[in-house]
Design an enzyme around this catalytic site. Structure first.
Site, PDB file in Angstrom:
ATOM      1  N   ALA A 116       0.831  -1.208   0.000  1.00 16.67           N
ATOM      2  CA  ALA A 116       0.000   0.000   0.000  1.00 16.67           C
ATOM      3  C   ALA A 116       0.862   1.254   0.000  1.00 16.67           C
ATOM      4  CB  ALA A 116      -0.907   0.010   1.223  1.00 16.67           C
ATOM      5  N   GLY A 161       0.130  -5.909   0.208  1.00 15.93           N
ATOM      6  CA  GLY A 161      -0.867  -5.951  -0.854  1.00 15.93           C
ATOM      7  C   GLY A 161      -0.306  -6.420  -2.177  1.00 15.93           C
ATOM      8  N   GLU A 164      -0.432 -10.096  -1.956  1.00 21.21           N
ATOM      9  CA  GLU A 164      -1.833 -10.512  -1.980  1.00 21.21           C
ATOM     10  C   GLU A 164      -2.422 -10.442  -3.389  1.00 21.21           C
ATOM     11  OE1 GLU A 164      -3.264  -9.535   2.556  1.00 21.21           O
ATOM     12  OE2 GLU A 164      -3.004  -7.867   1.170  1.00 21.21           O
ATOM     13  N   GLU A 184       2.619  -7.089   7.771  1.00 18.68           N
ATOM     14  CA  GLU A 184       1.693  -6.242   8.507  1.00 18.68           C
ATOM     15  C   GLU A 184       1.832  -6.327  10.021  1.00 18.68           C
ATOM     16  OE1 GLU A 184      -0.144  -6.935   4.485  1.00 18.68           O
ATOM     17  OE2 GLU A 184       1.001  -8.079   5.952  1.00 18.68           O
TER      18      GLU A 184
END
Length: 322
Positions: A116, A161, A164, A184
């Protein structure tokens, strides 16, 4: 209604889970609320993305499409512009009947996607962050249920992300120097520290669900609990990626795999993906029934007749996807 909102509305219609597996009355109130919230908040802006482009390969590679990430100033971090670009390109691919295989690759050296854009997210309110996270989750889910095979081409960092997004693809191919991880838990949340909460909540886009389904529960817990980053060779050894090749050669290997897929019957490939993905979510009896249904879809096609003719004539078949 803006053009972008119409695009989003169509995307959400495509994203509905298969009714054969998730009948409407089986969804929990929380699931229905999430879908409702997603419909309300996923609004695409009309301006084209500066950081994501869609390319259709020509000539003998026709049928292979590439989503290219190019935001070098922040190592392809996912901000509003990139998220909008991902939504638009995935939507375009879903509506392109000539697309047979999708590759997601970076045009920025030594990075796939760093996760992110935390600096951008720090400027958001809590509700804006929640909307962004819902949009990100829905976008990756939409990628996951595309009817054609998808391949993540990973060179360099694929974190948070970024990983992911790769987990949402069917296949992953990386270079030896690739670095993958879900860091995270390193962004520890102190109760009442609102700015930290905003940052730490950004990359919740399915990693705790997709990773265990791919590499198993114990390995996933270790990687997520510790935030440990792994290199390409370890990634292939645990089944996180399909191939690990010398650094800089992941795209060449991905093209090789994509070309192999592109030569096959398009309907058969789509039905095979459907049978595998949906079959894994139900009991064996239901899965076998699904397989039979998908097999029957391939029987009365021109492609199947072309395959039989090509075999008899000892030539390479030419499939049209009908």
């Amino acid at each position: 209604m803006t053009g972008g909102l119409r695009v989003l509305s169509r995307s959400l219609k495509h994203y509905k889970p298969s009714t054969s597996i998730f009948p409407e009355n089986s969804l929990s109130p929380q699931s229905n609320q999430w879908i409702y919230q997603t419909r309300r908040t996923l609004i695409l802006e009309s301006a084209p993305s500066r950081s994501v482009t869609l390319h259709r390969l020509p000539d003998s590679d026709s049928g292979i499409v590439e989503v290219r990430l190019e935001r070098p100033e922040v190592r392809n971090a996912i901000g509003k512009d990139m998220l909008r670009g991902l939504q638009n390109t995935f939507e375009a691919v879903s509506e392109d009947s000539s697309a047979n295989v999708l590759l997601i690759r970076s045009k920025v050296p030594k990075v796939f996607c760093a996760g992110a854009d935390l600096k951008e997210r720090k400027m958001m309110s809590a509700s804006e962050v929640r909307d962004f996270v819902n949009t990100l989750r829905a976008t990756f889910s939409f990628l996951e249920v595309l009817s054609i095979p998808t391949i993540a081409v990973i060179e360099g960092a694929a974190l948070g992300g970024g990983l992911e997004m790769a987990l949402s693809c069917d296949l992953r191919i990386c270079g030896e120097d690739a670095v993958m991880g879900l860091p995270e838990t390193g962004l520890a949340i102190i109760p009442g520290d609102r700015s930290t909460l905003l940052i730490a909540s950004i990359d919740r886009a399915g990693g705790t669900q997709r990773l265990p389904r791919l590499v198993g529960k114990a390995i996933s817990k270790e990687l997520i609990f510790t935030g440990r980053k792994i290199r390409g060779r370890e990634a292939v050894s645990i089944g996180l990626v399909n191939y690990c090749v010398p650094a800089g050669e992941a795209h060449l290997k991905a093209l090789e795999v994509a070309r192999n897929i592109n030569e096959k019957g398009p309907i058969a490939i789509r039905m095979a993906k459907k049978a595998i993905d949906e079959g894994l979510e139900v009991d064996k009896t239901s899965a076998l029934a699904l397989e039979e249904h998908c097999y029957e879809k391939t029987l009365n096609t021109n492609d199947r007749l072309e395959a039989l003719s090509a075999f008899a004539e000892k030539r390479k078949p030419k499939y049209n996807g009908d």
